[in-house]
Scaffold this motif. Structure first.
Motif, short mmCIF file in Angstrom:
data_model
loop_
_atom_site.label_atom_id
_atom_site.label_comp_id
_atom_site.label_asym_id
_atom_site.label_seq_id
_atom_site.Cartn_x
_atom_site.Cartn_y
_atom_site.Cartn_z
N GLN A 173 0.82 -1.21 0.00
CA GLN A 173 0.00 0.00 0.00
C GLN A 173 0.86 1.26 0.00
OE1 GLN A 173 -3.33 -0.08 2.89
NE2 GLN A 173 -2.86 -2.25 3.15
N ILE A 174 2.09 1.16 0.51
CA ILE A 174 3.03 2.28 0.46
C ILE A 174 4.33 1.79 -0.17
CG2 ILE A 174 2.08 3.59 2.40
CD1 ILE A 174 4.14 2.28 4.24
N ASP A 175 5.07 2.73 -0.74
CA ASP A 175 6.31 2.39 -1.44
C ASP A 175 7.53 2.49 -0.53
OD1 ASP A 175 5.10 2.25 -4.19
OD2 ASP A 175 4.63 4.34 -3.69
N GLY A 176 7.41 3.29 0.51
CA GLY A 176 8.53 3.49 1.42
C GLY A 176 8.01 3.90 2.78
N ALA A 177 8.95 4.06 3.73
CA ALA A 177 8.55 4.46 5.08
C ALA A 177 9.73 5.04 5.84
CB ALA A 177 7.99 3.27 5.85
N GLY A 178 9.43 5.96 6.74
CA GLY A 178 10.37 6.39 7.75
C GLY A 178 10.03 5.63 9.02
N ILE A 179 10.90 4.71 9.44
CA ILE A 179 10.54 3.79 10.52
C ILE A 179 11.84 3.34 11.20
CG2 ILE A 179 10.54 1.73 9.05
CD1 ILE A 179 7.95 2.57 11.80
N TRP A 180 11.73 2.48 12.18
CA TRP A 180 12.89 2.13 13.01
C TRP A 180 12.90 0.64 13.34
CZ3 TRP A 180 9.08 5.68 14.44
CH2 TRP A 180 8.06 5.18 15.27
N TYR A 181 14.09 0.20 13.77
CA TYR A 181 14.21 -1.13 14.37
C TYR A 181 13.63 -1.08 15.78
CZ TYR A 181 17.33 -2.81 10.69
OH TYR A 181 17.84 -3.23 9.49
N PRO A 182 12.98 -2.15 16.27
CA PRO A 182 12.93 -3.51 15.72
C PRO A 182 11.83 -3.75 14.69
CG PRO A 182 11.88 -3.47 17.85
CD PRO A 182 12.43 -2.09 17.63
N LEU A 183 10.98 -2.76 14.41
CA LEU A 183 9.89 -2.99 13.46
C LEU A 183 10.40 -3.32 12.06
CD1 LEU A 183 7.33 -0.24 14.54
CD2 LEU A 183 7.30 -2.67 15.07
N ILE A 184 11.57 -2.80 11.71
CA ILE A 184 12.11 -3.09 10.38
C ILE A 184 12.39 -4.58 10.22
CG2 ILE A 184 14.06 -2.70 8.81
CD1 ILE A 184 14.17 0.18 9.92
N ASP A 185 12.79 -5.24 11.30
CA ASP A 185 13.01 -6.69 11.21
C ASP A 185 11.73 -7.43 10.89
OD1 ASP A 185 15.74 -6.92 11.55
OD2 ASP A 185 15.61 -6.83 13.73
N THR A 186 10.61 -6.97 11.43
CA THR A 186 9.32 -7.56 11.10
C THR A 186 9.02 -7.40 9.62
OG1 THR A 186 8.49 -6.99 13.29
CG2 THR A 186 6.85 -7.52 11.62
N ILE A 187 9.30 -6.19 9.10
CA ILE A 187 9.06 -5.91 7.69
C ILE A 187 9.96 -6.78 6.81
CG2 ILE A 187 9.24 -4.13 5.90
CD1 ILE A 187 8.45 -2.08 8.11
N LYS A 188 11.22 -6.96 7.24
CA LYS A 188 12.14 -7.79 6.45
C LYS A 188 11.66 -9.23 6.35
CE LYS A 188 16.50 -5.31 7.14
NZ LYS A 188 17.85 -5.36 7.77
N GLU A 189 11.01 -9.71 7.39
CA GLU A 189 10.47 -11.07 7.34
C GLU A 189 9.40 -11.20 6.27
OE1 GLU A 189 9.09 -11.78 11.28
OE2 GLU A 189 11.10 -11.91 12.16
N LYS A 190 8.66 -10.13 6.05
CA LYS A 190 7.56 -10.15 5.09
C LYS A 190 8.01 -9.73 3.69
CE LYS A 190 4.30 -8.95 8.79
NZ LYS A 190 3.52 -10.20 8.79
N VAL A 191 8.99 -8.82 3.64
CA VAL A 191 9.50 -8.32 2.35
C VAL A 191 11.03 -8.42 2.38
CG1 VAL A 191 9.41 -6.43 0.66
CG2 VAL A 191 7.58 -6.67 2.35
N PRO A 192 11.58 -9.61 2.17
CA PRO A 192 13.02 -9.83 2.36
C PRO A 192 13.91 -8.95 1.48
CG PRO A 192 11.85 -11.92 2.19
CD PRO A 192 10.87 -10.85 1.82
N LYS A 193 13.41 -8.53 0.32
CA LYS A 193 14.24 -7.75 -0.61
C LYS A 193 14.03 -6.24 -0.48
CE LYS A 193 14.66 -11.44 -4.03
NZ LYS A 193 14.49 -11.83 -5.47
N MET A 194 13.40 -5.81 0.61
CA MET A 194 13.26 -4.37 0.85
C MET A 194 14.64 -3.72 0.95
SD MET A 194 12.85 -3.81 4.88
CE MET A 194 14.27 -2.74 4.75
N LYS A 195 14.68 -2.42 0.73
CA LYS A 195 15.94 -1.68 0.75
C LYS A 195 15.95 -0.64 1.86
CE LYS A 195 17.56 -3.41 -3.22
NZ LYS A 195 18.83 -4.16 -3.32
N GLU A 196 17.09 -0.49 2.50
CA GLU A 196 17.31 0.64 3.40
C GLU A 196 18.00 1.72 2.58
OE1 GLU A 196 19.38 -0.39 6.98
OE2 GLU A 196 18.00 -2.02 7.49
N VAL A 197 17.29 2.80 2.30
CA VAL A 197 17.85 3.83 1.41
C VAL A 197 18.42 5.01 2.20
CG1 VAL A 197 16.43 3.19 -0.56
CG2 VAL A 197 15.56 4.87 1.07
N ALA A 198 18.22 5.05 3.51
CA ALA A 198 18.83 6.07 4.36
C ALA A 198 18.86 5.56 5.78
CB ALA A 198 18.07 7.40 4.28
N SER A 199 19.89 5.97 6.54
CA SER A 199 20.08 5.46 7.90
C SER A 199 20.67 6.53 8.80
CB SER A 199 21.01 4.24 7.87
OG SER A 199 21.48 3.92 9.16
#
Length: 321
Positions: A173-199
Motif C-alpha cells: 500500500q506504500i512504497d517506502g517508510a520512515g521507521i525504526w528497528y525492531p519494526l524493520i526486522d518484522t518488515i524484512k520477514e515479510k519483504v526480504p528484498k526491501m531496501k534501506e535507502v537512508a540510515s
C-alpha cells in the motif's frame, strides 16, 4: 512472538511491573510511559528486578505507548507522570511541552526503507511514503530528503502509526517508510528484498539521544528520586549488557536474540559519563543539534536554550547524592 507484536506487549506485562497502588510515602504510584523496545523498556525492567523503586520509596505503574508524541500528550493532560521518547520527538520538550529529566541512550535505529526496485531517496520521488508524524521516523525521513536535495513536497507522505506501517508496507500500500528497528526486522520477514535507502548510522553530523521526560512543570523532589532510580538502573545496564537484554526480553515476552539485535543499534553510557557530558556542555550540543533539525523542518520556530527543557542541574545533583 513476532517483531510486529513487539510493540504491543505491555497489555500483558504491565501488571508484572506494577508494585502496588501506593508508594511507600503514601502517594499514588508513578505512571511511567514507555515504548516496547530495548531503548524504552530496559531501565524499567532493571529497576523492577533490582528493587530500585522500593529502595527510593516509589512505586510505578508502567503504561505502553506506540510513540513519544502520544506520551507528551498524556503528560500534558495529567494522565502520565513520566515517559520515554526517542530523538524524533525531542522538538516537543524543546517547545515547552515537557521537561527532560534524564538522557537515556544514543540511538541509531531509524531508517528510510523502500520496496524492492527502489534503490535511493531519489527513486522515492512521487511515491507514497508512510511515516508516524512527530517521531524519529519523520525525523530520519526529513534528514534523508535534505541530504538528497529533496523536500516532503517531492514525495506523497502518508501519515500512519508505526504498527500500521508494517502491514501497509508488507501489502504494497506504500512504497517506502520512515521507521525504526525492531519494526524493520518484522518488515524484512515479510519483504526480504526491501531496501534501506537512508540510515541515521550514516548521518555523522548528528547525535540522536533518547530521553526520559516529565510534565513541563515537574515536582523537584519526586523528579530527583526518579532520576536516582534511572541512574542506578542505567549503571547496572552499562555493567551488565547481556543480563539487561535478558531482563528486557523477559519483560517484553520477546525472543532474547531479537532484543539483542535491537540493542545493537543503541549506545549506552554510564551515569558518570552523562554527568560529565552534562557539565561540559556536550549534552547541550546534542540537544542544540536536534533543535536545529526541527527548526529546519518547521517543528520549532527557533532553537531554545537547552537549560529551558533539560533539568541537567537536578540530574547532576541527584547523581551526587
Amino acid at each position: 512472538m513476532s517483531r510486529r507484536d513487539f510493540i504491543y506487549t505491555l497489555s500483558a506485562t504491565g501488571a508484572a511491573l506494577s508494585l502496588g497502588a501506593c508508594s511507600a510515602d503514601g502517594g499514588s504510584a508513578i505512571r511511567f510511559g514507555y515504548i516496547a523496545d530495548y531503548n524504552g523498556a530496559s531501565l524499567l525492567a532493571i529497576a523492577d528486578k533490582q528493587g530500585l523503586w522500593k529502595k527510593h520509596d516509589l512505586t510505578v505503574e508502567p503504561k505502553v505507548f506506540v510513540n513519544g508524541p502520544v506520551q507528551i500528550q498524556a503528560l500534558g493532560t495529567g494522565n502520565l507522570d513520566y515517559g520515554y521518547i526517542g530523538p524524533g520527538a525531542l522538538w516537543q520538550p524543546a517547545s515547552g511541552k515537557a521537561t527532560i529529566v534524564a538522557i537515556n541512550t544514543l540511538a541509531y535505529a531509524d531508517r528510510v526503507i523502500a520496496r524492492p526496485g527502489i534503490n535511493s531517496m531519489r527513486d522515492l520521488k512521487g511515491k507514497k511514503v508512510g511515516v508516524p508524524e512527530g517521531t524519529s521516523g519523520e525525523m530520519v525521513l526529513n534528514l534523508a530528503l535534505q541530504q538528497a536535495g529533496m523536500t516532503m513536497k517531492d514525495i506523497s507522505k502518508v501519515a500512519m502509526d508505526a504498527p500500521t506501517i508494517v502491514s501497509a508496507f508488507a501489502s504494497g500500500q506504500i512504497d517506502g517508510a520512515g521507521i525504526w528497528y525492531p519494526l524493520i526486522d518484522t518488515i524484512k520477514e515479510k519483504v526480504p528484498k526491501m531496501k534501506e535507502v537512508a540510515s541515521t548510522e550514516d548521518m555523522h553530523d548528528h547525535i540522536f539521544p533518547t530521553v526520559f521526560v516529565s510534565a513541563a512543570k515537574g515536582k523537584a523532589e519526586r523528579d530527583r528520586k526518579v532520576m536516582k532510580v534511572l541512574q542506578e538502573a542505567n549503571d547496572w545496564r552499562a555493567a551488565h549488557p547481556k543480563e539487561s537484554i535478558a531482563l528486557t526480553a523477559k519483560l517484553l515476552k520477546a525472543d532474547e536474540a531479537k532484543v539483542a539485535a535491537d540493542a545493537a543499534h543503541v549506545k549506552t553510557m554510564t551515569t558518570a559519563e552523562l554527568v560529565a557530558k552534562t557539565k561540559d556542555g556536550t549534552v547541550d550540543k546534542w540537544l542544540d543539534g536536534m533543535s536545529d533539525v526541527f527548526v529546519r523542518t518547521g517543528q520549532l520556530k527557533k532553537s531554545p536554550d537547552p537549560s529551558t527543557f533539560y533539568a541537567g542541574d537536578l540530574y547532576t545533583k541527584a547523581a551526587a547524592r
